[in-house]
Design a protein around this motif. Sequence first.
Motif, PDB file in Angstrom:
ATOM      1  N   PHE A 144       0.817  -1.212   0.000  1.00 13.17           N
ATOM      2  CA  PHE A 144       0.000   0.000   0.000  1.00 13.17           C
ATOM      3  C   PHE A 144       0.848   1.259   0.000  1.00 13.17           C
TER       4      PHE A 144
ATOM      5  N   HIS B 214      -4.612  -8.453  15.583  1.00  7.82           N
ATOM      6  CA  HIS B 214      -4.436  -7.317  16.472  1.00  7.82           C
ATOM      7  C   HIS B 214      -4.834  -7.736  17.883  1.00  7.82           C
TER       8      HIS B 214
ATOM      9  N   TRP C  67      -7.113  -6.989  20.415  1.00  7.98           N
ATOM     10  CA  TRP C  67      -8.323  -6.178  20.490  1.00  7.98           C
ATOM     11  C   TRP C  67      -8.671  -5.730  21.905  1.00  7.98           C
TER      12      TRP C  67
ATOM     13  N   ASN D 291      -9.898   1.540  19.080  1.00  5.80           N
ATOM     14  CA  ASN D 291     -10.266   2.841  18.529  1.00  5.80           C
ATOM     15  C   ASN D 291     -10.072   2.915  17.019  1.00  5.80           C
ATOM     16  N   SER D 292      -9.173   2.052  16.541  1.00  9.73           N
ATOM     17  CA  SER D 292      -8.865   2.141  15.108  1.00  9.73           C
ATOM     18  C   SER D 292     -10.079   1.824  14.242  1.00  9.73           C
ATOM     19  N   ILE D 293     -11.054   1.137  14.800  1.00 11.64           N
ATOM     20  CA  ILE D 293     -12.239   0.848  13.983  1.00 11.64           C
ATOM     21  C   ILE D 293     -13.490   1.503  14.565  1.00 11.64           C
ATOM     22  N   ARG D 294     -13.289   2.426  15.459  1.00 12.65           N
ATOM     23  CA  ARG D 294     -14.426   3.060  16.128  1.00 12.65           C
ATOM     24  C   ARG D 294     -15.443   3.610  15.117  1.00 12.65           C
ATOM     25  N   ASP D 295     -14.909   4.259  14.079  1.00 12.38           N
ATOM     26  CA  ASP D 295     -15.802   4.970  13.158  1.00 12.38           C
ATOM     27  C   ASP D 295     -16.495   4.048  12.168  1.00 12.38           C
ATOM     28  N   CYS D 296     -16.183   2.771  12.262  1.00 12.47           N
ATOM     29  CA  CYS D 296     -16.872   1.855  11.369  1.00 12.47           C
ATOM     30  C   CYS D 296     -18.298   1.597  11.849  1.00 12.47           C
ATOM     31  N   PHE D 297     -18.585   1.995  13.051  1.00 15.32           N
ATOM     32  CA  PHE D 297     -19.902   1.697  13.614  1.00 15.32           C
ATOM     33  C   PHE D 297     -20.755   2.952  13.648  1.00 15.32           C
TER      34      PHE D 297
ATOM     35  N   ILE E 281     -13.715  -6.284  10.208  1.00 16.53           N
ATOM     36  CA  ILE E 281     -14.169  -4.894  10.160  1.00 16.53           C
ATOM     37  C   ILE E 281     -12.978  -3.974   9.935  1.00 16.53           C
ATOM     38  N   TYR E 282     -11.860  -4.349  10.541  1.00 21.11           N
ATOM     39  CA  TYR E 282     -10.648  -3.560  10.339  1.00 21.11           C
ATOM     40  C   TYR E 282     -10.252  -3.572   8.861  1.00 21.11           C
ATOM     41  N   ARG E 283     -10.332  -4.725   8.252  1.00 25.04           N
ATOM     42  CA  ARG E 283     -10.042  -4.807   6.822  1.00 25.04           C
ATOM     43  C   ARG E 283     -11.058  -3.996   6.029  1.00 25.04           C
TER      44      ARG E 283
ATOM     45  N   GLU F  80      -9.439   9.201   9.623  1.00 27.43           N
ATOM     46  CA  GLU F  80     -10.615   8.529  10.152  1.00 27.43           C
ATOM     47  C   GLU F  80     -10.259   7.188  10.778  1.00 27.43           C
ATOM     48  N   LEU F  81     -10.982   6.868  11.765  1.00 22.76           N
ATOM     49  CA  LEU F  81     -10.719   5.618  12.477  1.00 22.76           C
ATOM     50  C   LEU F  81     -11.578   4.514  11.857  1.00 22.76           C
ATOM     51  N   LYS F  82     -11.155   4.099  10.679  1.00 22.96           N
ATOM     52  CA  LYS F  82     -11.978   3.112   9.968  1.00 22.96           C
ATOM     53  C   LYS F  82     -11.171   1.914   9.542  1.00 22.96           C
ATOM     54  N   GLY F  83     -10.234   1.551  10.360  1.00 24.87           N
ATOM     55  CA  GLY F  83      -9.472   0.353  10.045  1.00 24.87           C
ATOM     56  C   GLY F  83      -8.392   0.596   9.021  1.00 24.87           C
TER      57      GLY F  83
ATOM     58  N   ASP G 269      -6.160   0.145   5.273  1.00 30.42           N
ATOM     59  CA  ASP G 269      -6.298   0.748   3.957  1.00 30.42           C
ATOM     60  C   ASP G 269      -7.216  -0.093   3.088  1.00 30.42           C
TER      61      ASP G 269
END
Lengths: 1280, 373
Positions: free
Chosen positions: A620, A742, A744, A751-757, B287-289, B349-352, B354
């Motif tokens: 990436f 990770h 968890w 926190n790294s996925i907080r905004d996914c919800f 979800i991280y992915r 953003e905290l969205k996991g 890339d």
Amino acid sequence: METKDQKKHRKKNSGPKAEKKKKRHLQDLQLGDEEDARKRNPKAFAVQSAVRMARSFHRTQDLKTKKHHIPVVDRTPLEPPPIVVVVMGPPKVGKSTLIQCLIRNFTRQKLTEIRGPVTIVSGKKRRLTIIECGCDINMMIDLAKVADLVLMLIDASFGFEMETFEFLNICQVHGFPKIMGVLTHLDSFKYNKQLKKTKKRLKHRFWTEVYPGAKLFYLSGMVHGEYQNQEIHNLGRFITVMKFRPLTWQTSHPYILADRMEDLTNPEDIRTNIKCDRKVSLYGYLRGAHLKNKSQIHMPGVGDFAVSDVSFLPDPCALPEQQKKRCLNEKEKLVYAPLSGVGGVLYDKDAVYVDLGGSHGFQQSDEVRPTHELVQSLISTHSTIDAKMASSRVTLFSDSKPLGSEDIDNQGQWMPKEEKQMDLKTGRVRRKAIFGDEEDESGDSDDEGDEEMSEGDRLDDSSSDDGTEEEADAEMPGALYAPGRRVKRQRLEGLEEDLEVDLPAFADSDDDLERSSAGEGEAEEASESSEGEDSPAGERDISESKVVGDSSKAGLVQTNGLSNSLNLEKATLTTLDSGHCTAEEAFASEDETEESSCLSTEDEDSENEEVIRKKFPESFQVAGGQRLGSENLTDETSDVEDLLKEEEDYKEENNYSTETSGALKWKEDLSRKAAEAFLRQQQATPNLRKLIYGTVTEDNEEEDGDTREELGGLFRVSQPSRECKHKLDSLDCSRFHVEVPHDWDLEEVMNSIRDCFVTGKWEEEKDAAKILAEDEELYGDFEDLETGDVHKGKPGADTQIEDAEEVKEEIDPSAEESAKKKHLDKKRKLKEMFDAEYDEGESTYFDDLKGELHKQAQLNRAEFEDQDDEARVQYEGFRPGMYVRIEIENVPCEFVLNFDPHYPIILGGLGNSEGNVGYVQMRLKKHRWYKKILKSRDPIIFSVGWRRFQTIPLYYIEDHNGRQRLLKYTPQHMHCGATFWGPITPQGTGFLAVQSVSDIMPDFRIAATGVVLDLDKSIKIVKKLKLTGFPYKIFKNTSFIKGMFNSALEVAKFEGAVIRTVSGIRGQIKKALRAPEGAFRASFEDKLLMSDIVFMRTWYPVSIPAFYNPVTSLLKPVGEKDTWSGMRTTGQLRLAHGIKLKPNKDSLYKPIVRQKKHFNSLHIPKALQKALPFKNKPKTQAKAGKMPKDRLRPAVIREPHERKILALLDALSTVHSQKMKKAKEQRHLHNKEHFKVKQKEEEEKLKRQKDLRKKLFRIQGQKERRNQKSSLKGPEEPSK
Amino acid sequence: MATQAHSLSYAGCNFLRQRLVLSTLSGRPVKIRKIRARDDNPGLRDFEASFIRLLDKITNGSRIEINQTGTTLYYQPGLLYGGSVEHECNVLRSIGYYLESLLCLAPFMKHPLRIILRGVTNDQVDPSVDVLKATALPLLKQFGIDGESFELKVVRRGMPPGGGGEVLFSCPVRKVLKPVQLTDPGKIKRIRGIAYSVRVSPQMANRIVDSARNILNKFIPDIYIYTDHMKGVSSGKSPGFGLSLVAETTNGTFLSAELASNPQGQGAAVLPEDLGRNCAKLLLEEIYRGGCVDSTNQSLALLLMTLGQQDVSKVLLGPLSPYTIEFLRHLKSFFQIMFKIETKSCGEELKGGDKVLMTCVGIGFSNLSKTLK
């Protein structure tokens, strides 16, 4: 006197003048016309009947919906390909003249001989490809498939001809292109009336065929052998403004109408075997859909091929650059027709052809040979490579002596030969190019390169031509610096080769480098492996340089040849990259497997696993890691610097050449340069794309694979193969396992996925709270218009702020402005909302769908817009509108040998699995105008999709239960099914059938038309089969039947099957009998007779002959292309060989002889007779008929005397009877009278009696009255 | 014919399903050599043979040639036929192995497919039927494959090694697919799941649910995990339990994770609490992915995009799995299609992790099997 004669003026009551006056009058009276009447008298115009209103509303809605078409995504390219205009008509109708006139009209050039398609620029946004179509049915079919517009020429003096109708029918089947009729030979009419009548008649017939109102153009007459300018101009205008609708087949398939053909076969191969398969390149505008490289194509008239290479070329007949002028200037009116010898400079992928004969030299002679020596030699390339080598001359400087092959031979020591050199610092093996002679190897590519080189040189020679500018650019540095810097350039070329070899691996190796920088241990490992792999890498280098040697030895290919821009750019690239050379080579062995190993499932090898784990995150980091390698390899800096310097030199050369070649040259190919830059960037950055697909260009990848195999073949180590094996046979699973989970439980990870919800933070524009706040702001203050109340939203903070702003306003004008803007924004938003609420309300399903498709079309356009063509082609394929060059291998030699430019060459792209064969089912109808009916199993030629082929169809009809029953012949006026074995073509494709494509039949040639319904690999067509048997023993309802089957097993198969006798008695097969073989027991609904025939109706599947024979009409010799004949029908064969059909005797008709039938009399048993009622009893008593003779009394013959007595007796008796009669009459009369008298007497008697009775009753009554009176007096009376 | 010329050749049995499926769809014959050629037990395994048999059942006119040792396979595809089919899946792989390929093929049949698959419904290797039902079916719906008859039903559950499960899958037929633009996954609004247990105590499922909820509750309150305890005939032949979790977003994206217990007699016993916890963590990883399609269905989404009309389709994916990467290569060799691949970093953003944006132009595929009436 005079005044009396004059007529009085009469006022006009009708006509425009009167109307006007009336209107004025009404206006004077303040009464308007109809519109005002509506206003004036609304009641009169009110709804009279709700029902009628509803009806009229429905009707308008119906009409509206009828107009709708199913919306489709608009996929027309921004720069569309030229429109194919097919000029069609029977011979001698004026086709060529019309084309010439049109070309002259658009381009102001005159072409004397037109061969093949001619492309011209007709307007600012439109180009035309005009092609003539004769009346060979092959040509008609092919051109109907690619036509956008058909100019149908009709000889008005003759009327319609069969070809016209045939072509119309062909068009109808293969999607209906626009058709415009053109009437010619109108000057042959002497009388105007006749002309008018003819025009009208032809027009109406034309309308019934095309559509009512179709455009029919009239060309009234010829002036000096040409049509009138004005008419042609008008026709041209019509063509340029015409709109087209997309045709299904054309929009879903890519196709090319080739306008140029080159034979690329190795001349040596042709020399050794003139019949060898050829490699040809075909040129043309791509039309229809996107074309993918390596896809399948079909050439109608030749066959199926796989595209071996496609490349796009600069447009030879480009549209003018955007400008605001109304019309084109002379320079922009281009014409391009290489087959006719027009077009000046032709660009190839790697060569430029200059046709100096061109349009000017053309008029001189019929067969124009370019006079220039150079071009002449270019054209005649039929000599072998050795001969060419010997004769080729190279000029390095404009004024130097040309170099021949002998010079090159003398310079044999210049030829590079590699020498291994050990770099002491790095321990790397370097190849130094040393010139020696190595002549033994010469590959095909060398030959070609050489050829091109010589051509290029010659071009260089004649560089007065402007057409070679682009090439000069690339060429110059090489040419100028060839002697001085030979060694260095060799090095560069070596690198170039190197690059081609290593490019795909490069990305991965870069990753490896990153990895090595990341992990110490791994770096060590890498270095270890680099040492280990050192020798093979070295060896590879050697062989690479060998290749270099070969190529350069042959004749300065890259130095003088038309090395294209890519090469240059590659070279620069390599010099940049070669910084990591050692590392790269060290990983060489890994590289081989890297591409794939990164995909292999991880559980196999722990090391492997690690590689992959690293790869993903790293991949990436697009550009970041690129330079890491150089940092890492500080020990190689000297090397790198060295190379960089070289590169700089090279660049300088480049610049120099650009400067020398012209001041404005840099402008010319900005886009190309940009593309190069992009490409360079693409290749340099290790990205996902590279990880997946390898390098940008496919060719490199392939070459890479080849060379690698070639080079590393000897030195393959066993280790990669082991890895390979692991990869090859590892577990096939789609799950993507998590390698490094990770933790968890940690807060930051969580926190790294907080905004996914939904519970996390939302984006600005989506945040509910924010939107709500905005709404508040919008709707905060409003005034109720009805009541006039003013509602205040938030009196608190907002107003305060506003107040503050007001305060500020005075101080700061910018603040005021912003406030104004804010206000405007607010207003706009409100307006939008209002619009959304009220305008969108009426949107229908249709509108929505249309909008959706429009959006999709826009996305399609926008998605790849900003990318350069090189990259774009990779993603979406070659898009329509491009001028492409297609290389095809294994073309039959007849295609080249018998090439006739008058015949169209079409390359039709095939979709997936359209190259396969299978059973095709279709709905077919014999054409109304075709005189015969078609027979099953007679070979017939179909035109389906791009193809024309001969096959053997079977006709069938579908019964009500879905059974497909074979037909021997097609029905006369009905659709039927047809199935054949042939190429798979998508359902819904139209087709037509002709019995023969050779010109034998004078009648209408199209035999049938229809549509493809179904494709399958098996078929279910059946024919009826009646099995017959005979009873040999009959019981009551059971019979034993024999002769139907041959064995008990067969019977067992049919147990329970329904059978029937000819007389209609139904039955069922029960069970097989032991003897005779094949006999069975069957039960019937009635007793059979021995004379009955029993039969069983069965259905037998028929097989379709797998016969598919493409029509190869283009391979026929010139002039015989319309004589292709395939398999003949049995009827034709019989006719040709004079074989008479021997009919089956049983099938012959014979006179019917009927035998007289005799019936026995009815016999009734005596007992029954007795029981019968008399009525039904047989009457045994004979009727009193004649007396039998024996009982007859003999006749009496009287004597004359006796006869007299008899006569007398007769007379006496007559008299007596007369007397008696008279007496009877008298008596009767007497009796009558007597009766009358008697009646009279009786009447009198009755009268008397009546009177008497009357008298009596009166007396009696009086007496009674008296009695009553006395009783009233009292009882004493009686006592008295 | 030209058919011979455009046949493709591969080595090794890896990605066998991809190759055969793409071969069937593109009509190009494929030859696979060196199938476990160096293995002690060379040739095709039983489950692969079963897969090939399944392909034979649903197609018409396919030609399959396998050499004596089973190391070389030649497959010339026929036309997809469909109809009512029953298939006995090999117990070495779960039904998911077969179902994944069927999902790719089912929309392009002549007759709507209605197939009963018997075997192992849930195992540790392949995506289970539950997960496919929850993720792949909604994905297909995005492409316009929808209707009453579109269903996947678990009739019986079977765990390895015994199997004994039964699944009913039916799918309607489509002529063309819709292009999709899945670029915004939305936000997860709910998490659902199934905790199943067969031939063990029903309490196992409850224990799994508790432990899984413990972890997930920190993120979102809307969690419901169904417990599915099957008894009797519908419980298959072997004991086992497991959990599959699905997170649904506001835009209709489904991300899934699953775990199953070790098969009977293999490996150590797994505590249901551990299993629940681990599975929840796996879901968090998924979800991280991120992306609009979960990692198991990436290749399915890409295939359907490829087979769309000649329009641009876009989909946002998480990191590409190795299987997907190989699938992309196969797509290129079978359909000459390349995807535009752009990496999208999430930034602040905290969205996991890339994401990858995949863009392609469909090849204009149309269902050649479907009959025109």
